[in-house]
Structures are given as C-alpha cells and as structure tokens.
Design an enzyme around this catalytic site. Structure first.
Site, PDB file in Angstrom:
ATOM      1  CG  ASP A  65     111.450  28.925  30.192  1.00  0.00           C
ATOM      2  OD1 ASP A  65     111.454  27.863  29.696  1.00  0.00           O
ATOM      3  OD2 ASP A  65     112.159  29.124  31.136  1.00  0.00           O
TER       4      ASP A  65
HETATM    5  C1  BGC Z   1     114.237  26.396  30.956  1.00  0.00           C
HETATM    6  C2  BGC Z   1     114.712  27.129  29.661  1.00  0.00           C
HETATM    7  C3  BGC Z   1     115.118  26.079  28.915  1.00  0.00           C
HETATM    8  C4  BGC Z   1     113.793  25.230  28.527  1.00  0.00           C
HETATM    9  C5  BGC Z   1     113.953  24.057  27.239  1.00  0.00           C
HETATM   10  C6  BGC Z   1     113.118  25.443  30.917  1.00  0.00           C
HETATM   11  O1  BGC Z   1     112.877  24.761  32.030  1.00  0.00           O
HETATM   12  O2  BGC Z   1     113.874  27.369  32.015  1.00  0.00           O
HETATM   13  O3  BGC Z   1     115.960  27.867  29.962  1.00  0.00           O
HETATM   14  O4  BGC Z   1     115.409  26.565  27.567  1.00  0.00           O
HETATM   15  O5  BGC Z   1     113.405  24.517  29.944  1.00  0.00           O
HETATM   16  O6  BGC Z   1     114.825  23.155  27.861  1.00  0.00           O
END
Ligand code: BGC
Length: 713
Positions: free
Chosen positions: A251
């Site tokens: 993530d």
């Molecule tokens: C979130 C993810 C997301 C990623 C990209 C993160 O802050 O937890 O679920 O896919 O950002 O936007």
C-alpha cells in the site's frame, strides 16, 4: 536487465491528477517522462485518459532501453465515470449478478481510459462502524464477503485478462486491515490466528480463488508484524497454503512505514524485509529504488528475491497483453463512446435501487403515491450533487449525479408539488435554517428527510468516534418530526449509524448508503414503489456506539443474556450485558423489509442425520402475502452446538435472492455438506466435527425458523 532496470520494474508512482497520501517526489508530468525513459517506473496510478496514457506508454515502449510497457493503475472502487453505489451499499443488494455486472461496466469504462490494474475489490471484513473504510467493503460476514469478493473479481477480470475490456483485480488490504483497535484507521491489529483464519481471511482467499491477479498489503501491523514485511501472511499463507501465483503490491508507502511501526531501524531494512517477504511492487515508497541496488552491491541482499518480484510484475504485464499491444487499453474512440453510456447509467440505477434497505415502515407509509399533493424534501443531502458520488470516487464528476430532489421530481407526478429546504448544513452548527424547514414541513402532506454523512465523512482516514447523524441534523429531524407530519428518513452513510432516535420517532427509514450517479432516480424508484426494496443489511446496526463491536456471529459466552431486562434482577445481574442498553442490535445483520410481507413455512430437512460425505437438503416455502410483487433474500444460518473450540451462535452458510409474485409461494432449497460445517478445531485443522447443529432459515439473522440435525462419523 540490469539491477537498476529490475528495480525500476517494481517502482510504482501516483500520477499528477490526485493522490491519497504523502508523495516523495514532485509529480510534474515532465518528471515522469524522464523516469519512464530511464526505466525507473513500472507504471503510474490514478492517471487516466486514453490520449494521456497512450502518450506515456509511447515513451516507455519507444524511448526506454528495454521498451517494457507501463501499467496504469487506479482505485476504481465503485465505478469509473459512471459511479455505482459504494461497495457496502451494493453488498446490501445480496445480488451477485448485479454486482458483477456493475464491475463489468467499471472495467469497460476504465480500460477505455487506459487503466489496466484496479486496486479493488477491498474485501476487509469490518465489525466496527467507527472505521470509515467499512464503506469500501462488504460488511461483517465472511461468507457474504467471500461471495461479493468473487463477484467483483469476475466483473473486473472477465474471462481473460488480455482482453481489451478487462483489467487486473487487486484484493486488498492483506490482511485484517478492517480490524483496527478503536476503529481508528491505520491502527494496530491484534487477534488470534483462529479469528484471523475464520473471520478475516476467507474473502481474500475467495478473491484469489476467483482468479484475482494481484493483492495489496495493508497498512496495519498484525500481531506485532506489519503486513508489508509479514512472511507468515505473504509466504506461508498467501503463496504457500493458497498457491497464489500473482503479484503483490504494497500500500501507499507501507514498506517505509515499517520504520514508524518500529520493527526495522531504517528504510534499507524495511525494503529488504518487504522484498524478502514477497512484496513485489513498492507503491510510492521509493524504498526498493533507493535501497535495493546498493544492498545487492554490498552483498547484503540476494538478487534472487529481486528476480522473483520482477518476474511477477512482468508476468502481470504479459497476462494483460501489454507486450502484444501496449496501446490495447488506451482507446480514444472507445473512450468517447463508452464512458457514461446510457446502458451504463441504466446499470447504475438498477444496482442502486437494489442496494437500498428499508429499515422500518410503520403503517405502510411507503410506498408514496405519485399523486401526493405536496412533498417537502428537506435536509443537507437533498439537493446535494457532489456528495452523491461518495468516497473513493476520483473519476466521477460532481456535476453528474442525480440529486434526491431531482429524482423525486422526475418520478413523482407532474401534479405533485415538490418543495425543498436545506434545513441545516452538514458542517456548520447554525440553526438558522431550521424554521424554514419546519414551515415547509407544515405545509406538506409528507416529508422526506435526506440526512446522513457527506462523502468525506467515511472512507479512508474517515473514522468517527460518534456514529450518530453528524452536526445538527438530529436537531433538524426533531424539529420536523414535531410538526406531526408523516416523515420518511432517507439516510445516507458509509457505515452503520446509530439511528436509535429515528427508529423511535420516524415512521419510515430507508438506508440508502451512497448510491452514485443515479442516486436520486434510485431512491425515487423505491419511494414511489416502482421498485419494491429488497436490500438486506451486510452489517449490524448498533443501538449506540458503546455496543461496538457488535456482530451477529458472536460467541455465546459462559453467561449469556438475551433478555430485555424484564426478568427479576437476581436472574440477570451477573450476566454478560450492559446496565444501560440491551445486548440486541437496533437492526440485525440481514435485516431489510419489503413493501410486501413474506411468510416462511417450517423448514423441511431431507434427513435428521448426515454422514461426512452426505448432503443435507433444507427447504422452506416462502409466500408473498402481498400486496406487491417483490424479491426476498432467503438466508440460511447454522449453529454448531458443541465444538472442540466454542462456535458462534449463528453463521451464514447460504442465501438465495428470489422474485416472488404477489400471492405466490416459492420453495427455496439449500444444500449443506460437512465442508460447510468445517472450522479451525482445537489443533487448528480445518474440519467439521460430529455432533448436533441448529439450522435456521429466515429473512434476517434474527427472524428465522429453526430446526436441527446431526453430523455423524
Ligand atoms: C489506500 C489504498 C489505495 C492507495 C492508492 C492508499 O492510501 O489504502 O487502498 O489503493 O492509497 O490510492
């Protein structure tokens, strides 16, 4: 490939349109051009547009030394430009075909705009409505959650990843991200391996079994080890037990965040730990790019781990067909024809009305007559377009959604007068507008109150410690209800809310979550009875926040209490309960009314005892007592009465959504085998144990018919 080129294939950045967290680099487009040429980027995410992605792709293919195509990722969480209900909402449809169809449309629109890698579905089980990302998942139940995970993956990926209209799904966030302490986003997760395996892991596994090409790690630590460096999760379970052959992405900076978690000293250690644990792609962290080449040169990191990750990333690009045709997904002609096509909006309206849950309908106030003289539509969400798209709707545009007010006007008879008052603001505590709302209510025959949460009040970083209607909306409700006019509350939220006051004081309540592009039409379809609501809650609604976590599949305890305090005090005093609130929820998991009444017959079983290799058939007859045609979600629950470890009081094991005409009776049959009864026994083997079981079939987790059977060796 050089080591630098290999590491470049693991390095994934957000584009310049928007981002969801801190960035480590400047994000001017020119900067990307150089990085792409130098092979320092495997792709970009949250960029879109056929022409733009094509231009970037051209640089990668024609100007970098190896010509490896880029991946374009995005969070297409509930639709692209055609915005569908938030995932918690569509889970409330319990309609897997509708969900799959919506995700198919999401894939068609996204891929036309160049997106090949979708960071969805989020399948994190959540039992805590304080957590804002409850909005993004399928609720509290591992069985329902697994069905939804599979439907979403099928919708995104279709038959073959290499087709121009399919994109890679990403099951997230692995693992147990939905169980942060206190419901506070990103907080610590600590749970037994048994709970992890029984409650939290099944939807990830279901998504993987349905063929999800990728998986994303989570921000949380799990029992002391952050997920992005967690070999137990990534090696033992994911790749070992489940045989996952796809690609693992971190993530947003979750590799680097291990330093803050405190299990590594610096980013070099974090990078090394994550890559060894099997995180192939580094989202936004630069950790691999900056640290791995040096570690390899100094002999501190084995290149074979790097090679494995690069293989997984390149395989994904191959499977998507990018090496055959890197421009496959950037199609300007398709983009202009398909985005927000009429048939896509039809799907949005259909899934939106299926997502609505009728919580309460006293004296059959609903459905409303289209010829009602005057309808007052009141509330800060009534004429609010921007919030209809909901959380995680980067691509949906604020000027598109149909507001509640507009939908009601479009569907009501032209003879009906529809008046509108905002009543109060979502954020401002001023009570200045309440008086006007009260006078509009007084002059109306019926009042529709559009209240609840705005888009930013749930979703990522959207945790709330108070789960009542935000701001002064309850004051507004009280003032309007005091007029004595019939009131319908249309509640928008990304979580279970505390609706206790509404339940006591308002005749009809619709939980509409957040419905996307066709919000207003979908609620009007339900308000006026063009569609008979059939949604069922995928999460328990508590009486107050102090009951949280509250979920239907809880354990019995040694001192269970399911009374209502009417027993003599001596009978109840040392029981598991609160002194100030009942144990029961306000609305249980699986609850949802219809404009019709469904009557269930007693359950018929094909046998009262089955062996481990036999199938039990359980059936009920469900009669629609009228007065409308309608759908019913018939739910099957089981309780294992005695186990080598204690078992939940009920567990969902099946459901069927059936259309039953007014006056008609349908027979619904379920099959149960010993596999359905398996759990993690005292020695952590996954199997069923012989003994007595209760079996329930009904219209919610509480309104059930009950019988029993035995499983014998
Ligand atoms: C979130 C993810 C997301 C990623 C990209 C993160 O802050 O937890 O679920 O896919 O950002 O936007």
């Amino acid at each position: 490939m050089t080591v630098d080129e290999k590491v470049g294939q693991l390095n994934f950045y957000v584009g310049d349109l928007f981002n969801t967290g801190p960035t480590v680099r400047t994000t001017e487009s020119d900067k990307f051009n150089d990085l792409i040429k130098q092979g320092e980027l495997t792709g970009l995410f949250n960029v879109h547009g056929a022409a733009y992605t094509r231009r970037l792709q051209q640089i990668a293919v024609e100007e970098s030394r190896l010509g490896i195509p880029l991946l374009f990722g995005a969070d297409v969480i509930h639709g692209f430009k055609t915005v569908f209900p938030i995932p918690l909402a569509s889970a409330a449809s319990w309609d897997m075909q509708a969900i799959e169809k919506a995700e198919r449309v999401a894939a068609i629109e996204s891929t036309a705009a160049g997106i090949t890698f979708n960071f969805a579905p989020m399948v994190d089980i959540s039992r805590d409505p304080r957590w804002g990302r409850m909005a993004e998942g399928a609720g509290e139940d591992p069985y329902l959650g697994s069905q939804v995970a599979m439907a979403r993956v099928r919708g995104f990926q279709g038959e073959s990843l290499s087709e121009a209209k399919t994109m890679a799904a990403c099951v997230k966030h692995f693992a147990a991200y939905g169980a942060p302490e206190g419901g506070r986003d990103y907080n610590t997760v600590d749970m037994s391996e048994r709970s992890l395996r029984e409650t939290y892991l099944p939807p990830y596994k279901a998504g993987i079994d349905a063929g999800a090409a990728t998986i994303m790690t989570s921000f949380n630590e799990l029992n002391g080890v952050p997920a992005s460096g967690n070999e137990f999760l990534l090696r033992d379970i994911l790749r070992g037990e489940w045989g996952f052959k796809g690609m693992v992405v971190s993530d947003w900076q979750s590799i680097n965040e291990m330093v803050a978690h405190g299990n590594v000293e610096n980013i070099a250690e974090a990078a090394s730990m994550a890559l060894k644990a099997g995180v192939d792609m580094d989202m936004m962290g630069d950790a691999y790019l900056e640290e791995i080449p040096r570690l390899i040169e100094e002999g501190k990191f084995e290149e074979k781990h790097l090679d494995e990750a690069v293989r997984n990333v390149l395989k994904l690009k191959f499977d998507l067909g990018l090496f055959d045709d890197p421009y496959r997904y950037s199609d300007t002609a398709r983009e202009s024809q398909e985005i927000r096509a009429k048939q896509h909006l039809d799907v949005a309206r259909d899934v939106a009305k299926r997502s609505i849950v009728l919580l309460k309908n006293e004296d059959h106030l609903l459905p409303l007559n289209k010829e009602t003289g005057t309808i007052a539509v009141i509330g800060p969400l009534a004429n609010n377009q921007a919030d209809m798209n909901g959380t995680w709707s980067f691509f949906g545009e604020a000027q598109h959604p149909v507001t509640f007010l507009q939908g009601i006007k479009n569907v009501a008879s032209p003879n009906t007068e529809v008046v509108y008052e905002e009543g109060c603001d979502l954020y401002d505590d001023s009570k200045d507008k309440i008086a006007r709302a009260v006078s509009a209510a007084r002059s109306a025959d019926v009042v529709i109150m559009a209240v609840g949460e705005s888009a930013v009040m749930n979703g990522e970083a959207g945790s709330r410690s108070n789960i009542q209607l935000p701001g002064i909306q309850l004051d507004l409700m009280k003032a309007v209800v005091a007029t004595g006019k019939p009131v319908v509350a249309v509640v928008m939220s990304g979580r279970a809310l505390d609706l206790s006051w509404l339940d006591e004081n308002v005749a009809s309540i619709l939980e509409v979550w957040t419905l996307g592009s066709e919000s207003g039409h979908a609620i009007a379809d339900v308000l006026f009875g063009d569609y008979n609501p059939a949604g069922k809650l995928p999460v328990t609604f508590p009486r107050n926040v102090g009951q949280v976590p509250i979920y239907y599949n809880h354990k019995n305890t040694g001192r269970p209490y399911d009374g209502d305090y009417s027993e003599p005090k001596s009978e109840r005093v040392y029981k598991s309960k609160y002194r100030d609130v009942q144990n029961t929820p306000l609305y249980p998991f699986g609850h949802g009314l219809s404009y019709s009444t469904f009557e269930y017959s007693d359950i018929r079983l094909s046998a009262d005892t089955i062996g481990f290799d036999q199938t039990l058939k359980a059936s009920v007859k469900v009669t629609n007592k009228g007065p409308y045609d309608g759908e019913e979600v018939v739910q099957l629950y089981v309780r294992d009465l005695v186990g080598s470890v204690t078992r939940p009081v009920k567990e969902l094991k099946g459901f069927t959504k059936v259309m039953i005409k007014n006056g008609e009776t349908k027979e619904v049959e379920f099959e149960i085998t010993s596999d359905d009864l398996a759990f993690y026994t005292i020695d952590m083997t996954h199997k069923a144990e012989p003994g007595a079981f209760h079996l329930f079939i009904g219209s919610s987790s509480e309104r059930v018919k009950q019988t029993g059977f035995y499983l014998k060796n």
